[in-house]
Design an enzyme around this catalytic site. Structure first.
Site, short mmCIF file in Angstrom:
data_model
loop_
_atom_site.label_atom_id
_atom_site.label_comp_id
_atom_site.label_asym_id
_atom_site.label_seq_id
_atom_site.Cartn_x
_atom_site.Cartn_y
_atom_site.Cartn_z
CE LYS A 156 -3.43 2.97 0.67
NZ LYS A 156 -4.35 3.38 -0.11
N GLY A 215 -2.28 16.38 -3.11
CA GLY A 215 -3.03 16.62 -1.93
C GLY A 215 -4.01 15.24 -1.68
CB CYS A 234 -3.88 8.41 0.24
SG CYS A 234 -5.58 7.70 0.61
#
Length: 436
Positions: free
Chosen positions: A207, A260, A263
């Site tokens: 991730k 932005g 995450c």
């Protein structure tokens, strides 16, 4: 299957609604009684296309419910997903895992029978180990498998991303965990969704690595855009020219004011801290974080340059506040440092966004908010396009020119063509296509 989803934020609510739409029995749990009451009334706390209808359909079908009581749904569940927030921790940039660990302790007290506990929140490598330790410490008799199942949802396209994923990453070495999560995602098998099983720590790192790589692509093309302006090249043609190479790809090669959202900023910072804690250096990611932060602050200077360097007493109209279209998310939005910089230079700022003005007022309380793009632009010395909402892609340009005090447009998303704007009489500045 019976699923308990802990957390009704962006990830939890979208995931819970989609699982229910697959036919599973889902209960979403949140400590915020006001939010749960609103959800039961059919009020969705986030702006996400299609989510309100999806939630309503599954509530009507009795497959989706909302509660503040964790114990009951967890005791009945075959799988419990942890989807709570992991914001950047104040002071050091690490992910704040306090909500994850609090959820783990509460789950431990309530779990009954064999249960898969799945971390869906974005968490540093090794968090699953600690979640398992906390559960076994609190309840040594708990029959649980702790797995990692990171989300890869784009705000504004989250439902499609969930139902038609590029991949589903499941981190567990336990066969019972693999089977349970395989059953949960089985409705996607007709779409041939790639289900990738890995070790838990590998899934956690996937991730972070994915987000850091995408953030790097954005930052790379933004730096090439700066060079394009200096040498007289066109960044959109450069991006297309490199993106047609299938080793590179066209996605995330759109020059703009910097990334932005919820995450990329926090995950890149957290990944740098994870590497530091383990004695590794991620110099590329460190540079990405620094360059992006500097870029967002530099956009106010770009606007000032378009007006000759002096913004004192000037009225600047800003179109777009959310960090991207089709969301109301203001977290780390480029509009915040831009508008703050404009105000610091003495400008009067007006703004309009189709979805995020309620959220924006919390971050930017001292500017004027308008009802539409034309009210925002009327009498303005310059217009700045910050978020590429579809509503801003087909503005009535002759009307804009008539109502603005000065026909100056600073297009930070390259929505319009320089030749078209020049022909209409605008002083037009974009990203990577001029020397402004």
């Amino acid at each position: 299957m019976r699923i308990a989803m802990i957390g009704t934020g962006y990830v939890g609510l979208v995931s819970g609604a989609c699982f229910a739409d697959f036919g599973h029995q889902v209960t979403c749990v949140d400590k915020d009684a006001g939010k749960i009451a609103a959800l039961r009334r059919g009020e969705i706390p986030i702006f996400e296309p299609g989510l309100e209808a999806l939630v309503a359909a599954n509530v009507t079908a009795s497959r989706l419910d909302f509660t503040t009581d964790l114990a009951g749904p967890v005791a009945e569940a075959e799988a419990v997903f942890i989807a709570v927030g992991t914001p950047s921790r104040r002071g050091d940039g690490h992910a704040d895992l306090s909500y994850v660990y609090a959820a783990a302790r509460e789950i431990a007290a309530s779990v009954r029978g064999f249960t898969v506990v799945v971390t869906k929140s974005t968490v540093p490598v090794g968090t699953g180990d600690e979640v398992e330790r906390l559960i076994r410490e609190a309840n040594p008799w708990a029959d649980v498998v702790v797995a990692s199942n990171p989300e890869f949802l784009r705000e504004g396209a989250a439902i499609r991303d969930f139902k038609f994923p590029d991949r589903i990453v499941v981190g567990t070495s336990e066969e019972r965990g693999r089977k349970a999560l395989g059953d949960i995602y089985r409705p996607l098998s007709l779409n041939q969704a790639p289900l990738m099983f890995t070790a838990r720590r590998t899934a956690e790192l996937i991730k972070y690595a994915a987000n850091a790589f995408l953030a790097t692509k954005i930052t790379f093309i933004n730096e090439i855009a700066d060079l394009s302006e200096k040498v007289g090249a066109d960044i959109q043609e450069v991006a297309r020219g490199i993106g047609l190479d299938n080793r590179i790809g066209t996605k995330f090669l759109h020059a703009g004011p910097g990334y932005g959202g919820s995450c990329f900023p926090k995950d890149t910072r957290a990944l740098v801290k994870i590497a530091e804690d383990h004695g590794a250096q991620l110099r590329i990611v460190e540079s990405v974080v620094t360059v992006n932060d500097n870029r967002k602050r530099a956009m106010a200077r770009k606007v000032a340059n378009a007006l000759g360097g002096n913004l004192r007493g000037k009225t600047i109209a800003v179109l777009g506040l959310a960090f991207k279209p089709d969301t109301d998310d203001m977290r780390e939005a480029p509009s915040i440092p831009l508008i703050t910089g404009l105000c610091d230079m003495g400008a009067n700022v007006r703004a309009f966004d189709p979805a995020s003005m309620k959220e924006a007022r919390r971050e930017l309380p001292d500017i004027d908010y308008c009802d539409d793009a034309y009210a925002c632009a009327e009498g303005a010395d310059a217009l700045v396009i910050v978020t590429e909402w579809v509503q801003f892609r087909a503005l009535d340009l002759p009307r804009l020119k008539r109502i603005m005090k000065r026909p100056i447009v600073v297009d930070l998303r390259n929505v319009y063509r320089p030749d078209e704007m020049a022909e209409l009489g605008f002083v037009y500045s974009s990203v990577g296509r001029d020397k402004t």
